[in-house]
Each structure stands twice: as structure tokens, then as C-alpha cells.
Motif scaffolding. Structure first.
Motif, PDB file in Angstrom:
ATOM      1  N   SER A 102       0.457  -3.894  -4.179  1.00 44.70           N
ATOM      2  CA  SER A 102       0.710  -2.815  -5.140  1.00 44.70           C
ATOM      3  C   SER A 102       1.509  -1.676  -4.522  1.00 44.70           C
ATOM      4  O   SER A 102       2.012  -0.809  -5.239  1.00 44.70           O
ATOM      5  CB  SER A 102      -0.618  -2.264  -5.689  1.00 44.70           C
ATOM      6  OG  SER A 102      -1.380  -1.657  -4.656  1.00 44.70           O
ATOM      7  N   GLN A 103       1.662  -1.688  -3.200  1.00 46.95           N
ATOM      8  CA  GLN A 103       2.392  -0.627  -2.497  1.00 46.95           C
ATOM      9  C   GLN A 103       3.823  -1.029  -2.142  1.00 46.95           C
ATOM     10  O   GLN A 103       4.586  -0.194  -1.650  1.00 46.95           O
ATOM     11  CB  GLN A 103       1.656  -0.244  -1.211  1.00 46.95           C
ATOM     12  CG  GLN A 103       0.223   0.207  -1.425  1.00 46.95           C
ATOM     13  CD  GLN A 103       0.136   1.448  -2.281  1.00 46.95           C
ATOM     14  OE1 GLN A 103       0.934   2.373  -2.126  1.00 46.95           O
ATOM     15  NE2 GLN A 103      -0.836   1.481  -3.184  1.00 46.95           N
ATOM     16  N   VAL A 104       4.171  -2.286  -2.360  1.00 51.98           N
ATOM     17  CA  VAL A 104       5.507  -2.749  -1.964  1.00 51.98           C
ATOM     18  C   VAL A 104       6.287  -3.300  -3.144  1.00 51.98           C
ATOM     19  O   VAL A 104       7.182  -4.133  -2.995  1.00 51.98           O
ATOM     20  CB  VAL A 104       5.423  -3.806  -0.832  1.00 51.98           C
ATOM     21  CG1 VAL A 104       4.923  -3.170   0.448  1.00 51.98           C
ATOM     22  CG2 VAL A 104       4.546  -4.986  -1.233  1.00 51.98           C
ATOM     23  N   SER A 105       5.977  -2.830  -4.344  1.00 45.74           N
ATOM     24  CA  SER A 105       6.766  -3.175  -5.529  1.00 45.74           C
ATOM     25  C   SER A 105       6.729  -2.006  -6.491  1.00 45.74           C
ATOM     26  O   SER A 105       5.735  -1.286  -6.586  1.00 45.74           O
ATOM     27  CB  SER A 105       6.230  -4.443  -6.212  1.00 45.74           C
ATOM     28  OG  SER A 105       4.926  -4.226  -6.715  1.00 45.74           O
ATOM     29  N   GLY A 106       7.845  -1.807  -7.182  1.00 45.15           N
ATOM     30  CA  GLY A 106       7.917  -0.782  -8.210  1.00 45.15           C
ATOM     31  C   GLY A 106       8.461   0.554  -7.759  1.00 45.15           C
ATOM     32  O   GLY A 106       8.970   1.327  -8.569  1.00 45.15           O
ATOM     33  N   HIS A 107       8.360   0.861  -6.465  1.00 45.23           N
ATOM     34  CA  HIS A 107       8.858   2.136  -5.946  1.00 45.23           C
ATOM     35  C   HIS A 107      10.258   1.918  -5.356  1.00 45.23           C
ATOM     36  O   HIS A 107      10.864   0.861  -5.529  1.00 45.23           O
ATOM     37  CB  HIS A 107       7.909   2.679  -4.878  1.00 45.23           C
ATOM     38  CG  HIS A 107       6.518   2.917  -5.383  1.00 45.23           C
ATOM     39  ND1 HIS A 107       6.092   4.142  -5.820  1.00 45.23           N
ATOM     40  CD2 HIS A 107       5.461   2.071  -5.515  1.00 45.23           C
ATOM     41  CE1 HIS A 107       4.833   4.055  -6.209  1.00 45.23           C
ATOM     42  NE2 HIS A 107       4.422   2.812  -6.031  1.00 45.23           N
ATOM     43  N   SER A 108      10.769   2.902  -4.635  1.00 48.22           N
ATOM     44  CA  SER A 108      12.074   2.738  -3.993  1.00 48.22           C
ATOM     45  C   SER A 108      11.921   1.917  -2.716  1.00 48.22           C
ATOM     46  O   SER A 108      10.826   1.787  -2.163  1.00 48.22           O
ATOM     47  CB  SER A 108      12.677   4.102  -3.659  1.00 48.22           C
ATOM     48  OG  SER A 108      11.972   4.712  -2.590  1.00 48.22           O
ATOM     49  N   VAL A 109      13.040   1.388  -2.238  1.00 46.00           N
ATOM     50  CA  VAL A 109      13.043   0.618  -0.993  1.00 46.00           C
ATOM     51  C   VAL A 109      12.472   1.452   0.149  1.00 46.00           C
ATOM     52  O   VAL A 109      11.629   0.995   0.925  1.00 46.00           O
ATOM     53  CB  VAL A 109      14.477   0.150  -0.651  1.00 46.00           C
ATOM     54  CG1 VAL A 109      14.531  -0.417   0.767  1.00 46.00           C
ATOM     55  CG2 VAL A 109      14.946  -0.894  -1.649  1.00 46.00           C
ATOM     56  N   SER A 110      12.920   2.698   0.264  1.00 46.04           N
ATOM     57  CA  SER A 110      12.464   3.535   1.373  1.00 46.04           C
ATOM     58  C   SER A 110      10.973   3.825   1.287  1.00 46.04           C
ATOM     59  O   SER A 110      10.290   3.870   2.315  1.00 46.04           O
ATOM     60  CB  SER A 110      13.259   4.842   1.413  1.00 46.04           C
ATOM     61  OG  SER A 110      14.600   4.589   1.792  1.00 46.04           O
ATOM     62  N   GLU A 111      10.451   4.033   0.064  1.00 48.83           N
ATOM     63  CA  GLU A 111       9.014   4.260  -0.092  1.00 48.83           C
ATOM     64  C   GLU A 111       8.238   3.034   0.375  1.00 48.83           C
ATOM     65  O   GLU A 111       7.223   3.142   1.060  1.00 48.83           O
ATOM     66  CB  GLU A 111       8.691   4.571  -1.557  1.00 48.83           C
ATOM     67  CG  GLU A 111       9.273   5.874  -2.060  1.00 48.83           C
ATOM     68  CD  GLU A 111       8.223   6.964  -2.183  1.00 48.83           C
ATOM     69  OE1 GLU A 111       8.534   8.102  -1.805  1.00 48.83           O
ATOM     70  OE2 GLU A 111       7.117   6.677  -2.645  1.00 48.83           O
TER      71      GLU A 111
END
Length: 274
Positions: free
Chosen positions: A69-78
Motif C-alpha cells: 500500500s506504500q509503493v503504489s498510487g503515490h509519486s515515484v519519489s514518494e
């Protein structure tokens, strides 16, 4: 109600959470790309996982279940900051971004030449029927992605090629991505600090791309599968539909979803007021 959006890059923001309602039939629809329109999340999570493995020097590295849930949906850098803080303390974001974009370039080239992850980009179930039904009724459709254009555009093209629907630029009324990546010797565009869960991609697609006025916002809906995307639509002030298969429930934002559907086809009766 105020919503505090945290930032792994150190630029948090506070937004008002407006009450939303939906009055059918829909006049404009905002659609997410990864997971909602095209099944591609596994591919991009794999790229981030391989980036982390390279930083660690451990080819056998794999994410834990709580990482997804922390490695999808946000920006690449996030995504990469999360991985660095948890798995690679001391590594730099610049180093991680260079590895990531080199991997993306290699994999996109392989896919374009019919090798590698050739099945990485698959249209979501009922996507073609869903889009054509809305288009036939004169609904404006905007495609919104927090992905950078160099990874998002091959997905869109692959899906439309599979569905036999021609040029996506001629079909969608607006397409907004997170722009182009900032790399040494190249010009980047704003895309790493303001994408989902911030409202700006959806807000710009609606107001600028589709011409939605504040008076018409109750005739607008957004469809997402990710936690970051659900927050983005709600903060932009629109009725939010969550489609199964994503991480919005695991990400803890299910309460922000106004309607849950198993497939895109399930949303049509509500959108069209049948």
C-alpha cells in the motif's frame, strides 16, 4: 473537516474535505489509469522492488505484504523514499531514481519489441464497454495518472491497441499525467510533490481539461482503486467510486469512498441514473 496530507519529501499540506453528493446522469467522469483502467500495478511495484534490490545488492529481495500500500498510487519519489527509509538507510534518492528510470527504460524497450513483460498492461474488465457507453451518451471523460508520462503513455497505448480503440488522444477529452521526470541534463516538470493524494491532478483535469464549473461538480464522479487516488478525488470535491482490486481498503481510506463496485460495469447504473 480538514485533511492533513503527509509528504515523504517534507512538504505536507492541509486541505478542506468538502461534502459531496452525486446527481445523475453523470456529465463528466474522472478515471484513474493504473489498476482502474489498466491492470499494471504489479509491473510498477516489481520495478520499485527491483530498484530496492539493486540498492541493497540483494537480487533475492522481496517486499513484505505491508509494503504494497506504500509503493503504489503515490509519486515515484514518494515510493522510493519509503523504500530507502525502511530498507536502505544511507542510500540517496538521486541514486534510487537513476536506477528506477534505467529499469523503466529497459523494460519499456523490451515490451515495445515484444519481449519481457509483454502482458504487463491489460485493460481492466469491461473497460471498452464502459468507455463506449459513456462516450455514446456524451459524457466527458478525463484520464488521470500520478505516473510520469514515460511510463503512463505506453500503458494507455497498449490498452487501446488491445481493445482496438485507436488513438487515446482522440478518445479522451483530457489526459493528465505527473509530467516528465527531472534527471540530470533534462528538463523535468512538476510531478513529484503535487500528485495523488493531493487533489491537483484531478482538479486540473476537471476544471481545465473538462471545463467543469463549481456548479456542475455534483454531476461529476471519479473512479479509483488506490488509497492515494481516493483521497485525491475526495479532496478535489467529487463523488468517489472505489473499484475492487486496489489498496484503498488496506490503505485505510475506505470511509472516503462514496460507492464501491466490483467492476467498472457495476458503476454504470449509478452514473447514468438507471
Amino acid at each position: 473537516t480538514l485533511v492533513y496530507v503527509r509528504s515523504a519529501l517534507g512538504y505536507p499540506a492541509i486541505y478542506p474535505l468538502e461534502e459531496v453528493r452525486f446527481e445523475p446522469p453523470v456529465k463528466a467522469l474522472l478515471m484513474d489509469l493504473d489498476g482502474t483502467s489498466v491492470r499494471s500495478e504489479e509491473m510498477w511495484i516489481w520495478i520499485i522492488e527491483r530498484t530496492t534490490a539493486t540498492l541493497l545488492g540483494d537480487p533475492d529481495f522481496h517486499f513484505a505484504p505491508e509494503d504494497f500500500s506504500q509503493v503504489s498510487g503515490h509519486s515515484v519519489s514518494e515510493h522510493l523514499v519509503y523504500c530507502i527509509e525502511k530498507y536502505c538507510p544511507g542510500a540517496s534518492l538521486e541514486q534510487a531514481r537513476n536506477i528506477y528510470f534505467d529499469l523503466v527504460a529497459r523494460e519499456m524497450k523490451e515490451i515495445a519489441e515484444g519481449r519481457g513483460h509483454v502482458e504487463a498492461f491489460r485493460p481492466a474488465p469491461y473497460l471498452k464497454e464502459f468507455l463506449l457507453e459513456l462516450k455514446a451518451r456524451g459524457v466527458k471523460i478525463g484520464l488521470v495518472t500520478a505516473g510520469l508520462i514515460e511510463k503512463a503513455w505506453p500503458e494507455i497505448l497498449a490498452a487501446f491497441r488491445t481493445m482496438g480503440m485507436g488513438n487515446p488522444l482522440e478518445f479522451y477529452d483530457a489526459i493528465i499525467s505527473a509530467g516528465t521526470p527531472l534527471r540530470k541534463g533534462q528538463v523535468g516538470t512538476l510531478g513529484e510533490l503535487e500528485p495523488k493524494p493531493h487533489p491537483w491532478l484531478y482538479a486540473e483535469t476537471a476544471a481545465v481539461g473538462l471545463g467543469v464549473t463549481p456548479e456542475d461538480r455534483h454531476h461529476v464522479a471519479g473512479i479509483e482503486d488506490s488509497a492515494a487516488g481516493v483521497v485525491a478525488i475526495r479532496l478535489a470535491g467529487f463523488f468517489t467510486i472505489g473499484v475492487a482490486g486496489g489498496n484503498y481498503a488496506a490503505g485505510g481510506v475506505r470511509a472516503l469512498v462514496n460507492l464501491e463496485c466490483d467492476t467498472l460495469a457495476d458503476a454504470l447504473p449509478v452514473l447514468l441514473g438507471r
